[in-house]
Design an enzyme around this catalytic site. Structure first.
Site, PDB file in Angstrom:
ATOM      1  CB  CYS A 194      -1.803  -6.855  16.439  1.00  0.00           C
ATOM      2  SG  CYS A 194      -1.314  -8.575  16.154  1.00  0.00           S
ATOM      3  CG  HIS A 207      -1.181 -13.729  17.310  1.00  0.00           C
ATOM      4  ND1 HIS A 207      -0.302 -12.928  18.012  1.00  0.00           N
ATOM      5  CD2 HIS A 207      -2.050 -12.889  16.681  1.00  0.00           C
ATOM      6  CE1 HIS A 207      -0.616 -11.663  17.821  1.00  0.00           C
ATOM      7  NE2 HIS A 207      -1.668 -11.604  17.021  1.00  0.00           N
ATOM      8  CB  CYS A 211      -3.925 -10.943  19.758  1.00  0.00           C
ATOM      9  SG  CYS A 211      -3.884  -9.280  19.050  1.00  0.00           S
ATOM     10  CB  CYS A 297      -0.147   5.135   0.519  1.00  0.00           C
ATOM     11  SG  CYS A 297      -0.524   3.450   0.066  1.00  0.00           S
ATOM     12  CB  ILE A 298      -5.700   6.055  -0.499  1.00  0.00           C
ATOM     13  CG1 ILE A 298      -7.115   5.844   0.045  1.00  0.00           C
ATOM     14  CG2 ILE A 298      -5.682   6.115  -2.012  1.00  0.00           C
ATOM     15  CD1 ILE A 298      -8.040   7.021  -0.211  1.00  0.00           C
ATOM     16  CG  LEU A 299      -5.486  -0.998   0.326  1.00  0.00           C
ATOM     17  CD1 LEU A 299      -5.593  -1.424  -1.133  1.00  0.00           C
ATOM     18  CD2 LEU A 299      -4.483  -1.866   1.068  1.00  0.00           C
ATOM     19  CD  GLU A 331       3.551  10.821  -2.489  1.00  0.00           C
ATOM     20  OE1 GLU A 331       4.474  10.079  -2.859  1.00  0.00           O
ATOM     21  OE2 GLU A 331       3.286  11.056  -1.285  1.00  0.00           O
ATOM     22  CB  SER A 335      -2.654   2.891  -8.581  1.00  0.00           C
ATOM     23  OG  SER A 335      -3.843   3.081  -7.837  1.00  0.00           O
TER      24      SER A 335
END
Length: 432
Positions: A194, A207, A211, A297-299, A331, A335
Site C-alpha cells: 500500500c 502495519h 494491511c 514519468c517512468i521508473l 515527456e 533524465s
C-alpha cells in the site's frame, strides 16, 4: 545534556564562542562551555595545542622505539616505560608552571563560589596530575559529543539515506518531500503493497499484520506468467498514487509531480509470488495530453534495474499507444538514465523493423505508424546510428547491411529476453 532550542549555550553571560575541547570555535551545550568549567576559550585552545603536541611527541617516541628495536637497542622495555613516565612528569610540571598564581584559590573559597551555572572549582582539592587527566578526559568527551552532533546535523541536512521496502533495502539517490518529521530519518520503512511509510521497523511490522492489500488498487489489464500490469486512476486512488510519487522522487532527479495526481493514470508493473504482487516499476501518463506524450514519468526500482524490466515498461507504454491508434513520445526533458533507456529501446525497435522490411522505399511515417514511435524520435535515433541522410529536401534512410547483420547476430544470441506479449493485454482505451 542541556541544549537550547536556538542552538545557543544556556550558561549566563556566554555568547557560545569557544569550546571545552579547544578544537572548535563555538558550542551549544553546557557540557562544552568553557565558562561553565571556569575556563576561557584561550585556555581551552592552549590545552588543545598541548594535547596535540603530546600526541605528536608520543608518536615520535614510538617511531624512535621502533628504530631502536630494529637496531637491536640494549634498552629494556622497563627502561623505555620509565623514560616515557619521566617525560610525562616533566610535561605536567611545565603545565603547572604556566598557570598564573592569581588564578589559584583556596579550597574554602572554591566551595563558596559554587553556583548553578558553574562547575565547582576543584583546584587544590586533588593532585595536579589527577586534575589534568580529568580535564583531558572532559575535553575529549566534549570533542566526541561535538563530532556526534555534527554528524547528526549532517544526516538531517542530507535527508533520508535508505529505504526498506519488502525484502529490499535501497540507497536513496535524491531528496523527496516527505513530511518534515521523516526528513531526518536515516532509514524510511515502506509497506510494499500500500506504500504507507513509517519511521521504524516495529511500526511497519504492526502495519503489515493489519494491511489487507496484496496488489495495487486498480484494474489488472495485463498478465503473463508472474508479470502483471495494473491501471490505477490518480483521482480514484489519490493517497496510493501520492505515496508512489513520493517514493519515485527518491530515485528521480527531474520528477516534479507529488500531490496533483488526479489528471494522471498510473501503470504499475508487478512481479507475483506467494506473498502477493511486488512493485517492480511504473509509468504515469496524462489522461489528456495535448502534446501526445504517452509517458509522463517512468521508473524501475533499483533492485530490478539492469534486468530488462525497464524495456518492458517502455514497450508496454507503446503497446497502449498503438492500441489507441496513435503515436507517442515520452515527456521531455528525459533524465540521463531515461534517455539512455529510451535510445536503446528506439534503436532496437527500429532495427527490428528494418531487418524484416522487404520493400524498397522506407517511409519514416510508415515506421512511426507501425512502431508507435514519434517521427522526431525515429529521426534522432537514425541520425545517432548514421543511417539517415538529408538529400534534396528529403530524409533518406540508409539500410546499412553491416549494421543490420550485426543486429541479427546479437538478436540470435539473446537468451530468454523479457518481452511484452500483445495478446495478454486486456484493455480498452478510455473515451473522452
Amino acid at each position: 545534556m542541556e541544549v537550547q532550542n536556538d542552538g545557543k549555550c544556556c550558561v549566563p553571560d556566554c555568547d557560545s564562542t569557544g569550546h571545552l575541547s579547544g578544537k572548535f570555535d563555538s558550542h551549544s551545550t553546557l557540557n562544552m562551555c568553557p565558562i561553565y568549567h571556569n575556563l576561557t576559550g584561550d585556555d581551552c585552545r592552549q590545552r588543545y595545542g598541548r594535547r596535540v603536541q603530546r600526541r605528536q611527541d608520543r608518536s615520535d617516541a614510538n617511531r624512535r622505539e621502533l628504530r631502536q628495536k630494529a637496531a637491536n637497542s640494549p634498552n629494556t622495555k622497563e627502561d623505555r616505560c620509565a623514560a616515557l613516565i619521566e617525560n610525562r612528569r616533566k610535561e605536567m610540571q611545565k603545565d603547572v608552571l604556566t598557570v598564573s598564581p592569581s588564578k589559584a584559590q583556596s579550597p574554602n573559597k572554591a566551595h563558596k563560589q559554587k553556583t548553578s551555572s558553574r562547575e565547582p572549582d576543584l583546584k587544590g582539592l586533588t593532585p595536579i596530575f589527577d586534575m589534568d587527566m580529568f580535564r583531558e578526559a572532559q575535553a575529549r568527551a566534549a570533542e566526541l559529543i561535538q563530532e556526534q552532533l555534527a554528524a547528526e546535523q549532517e544526516v538531517k541536512r542530507a535527508g533520508i539515506g535508505l529505504v526498506e521496502m519488502g525484502r529490499y533495502e535501497m540507497t536513496v539517490w535524491y531528496s523527496s518531500p516527505y513530511p518534515e518529521e521523516y526528513q531526518c530519518l536515516p532509514k524510511l520503512y515502506i509497506c510494499e503493497f500500500c506504500l504507507k511509510y513509517t519511521n521504524s521497523p516495529l511500526i511497519l511490522k504492526r502495519h503489515l499484520h493489519k494491511c489487507v492489500r496484496r496488489y495495487p488498487p486498480g484494474d489488472e489489464i495485463y498478465r503473463k506468467g508472474n508479470i502483471s500490469f495494473f491501471e490505477v486512476d490518480g483521482e480514484t486512488n489519490k493517497q496510493f498514487c501520492q505515496n508512489l510519487c513520493l517514493l519515485a522522487k527518491l530515485f528521480l532527479d527531474h520528477k516534479t509531480l507529488y500531490f496533483d495526481v488526479e489528471p494522471f493514470l498510473f501503470y504499475i508493473m508487478t512481479e507475483a509470488d506467494a506473498e502477493g504482487c511486488h512493485i517492480v516499476g511504473y509509468f504515469s501518463k496524462e489522461k489528456q495530453s495535448f502534446l501526445a506524450y504517452n509517458v509522463s514519468c517512468i521508473l524501475t526500482l533499483p533492485p530490478y534495474q539492469r534486468q530488462g524490466f525497464g524495456r518492458m515498461l517502455i514497450d508496454f507504454s507503446y503497446l497502449l499507444t498503438k492500441t489507441e491508434g496513435k503515436v507517442g513520445s515520452p515527456e521531455k526533458p528525459l533524465s540521463d538514465l531515461g534517455l539512455i533507456s529510451y535510445r536503446s529501446y528506439w534503436k532496437q525497435v527500429i532495427l527490428e523493423y528494418l531487418s524484416s522490411y522487404e520493400g524498397k522505399d522506407i517511409s519514416i511515417k510508415n515506421v512511426s505508424s507501425q512502431t508507435g514511435i514519434n517521427a522526431y524520435d525515429i529521426v534522432s535515433t537514425l541520425q545517432s546510428m548514421g543511417m539517415l541522410k538529408y538529400w534534396k529536401g528529403k530524409h533518406l534512410v540508409l539500410t546499412q547491411k553491416e549494421i543490420l547483420d550485426e543486429f541479427r547476430v546479437k538478436l540470435k544470441k539473446r537468451k530468454n529476453p523479457k518481452l511484452i506479449d500483445p495478446k495478454c493485454l486486456h484493455w480498452t482505451p478510455k473515451t473522452k
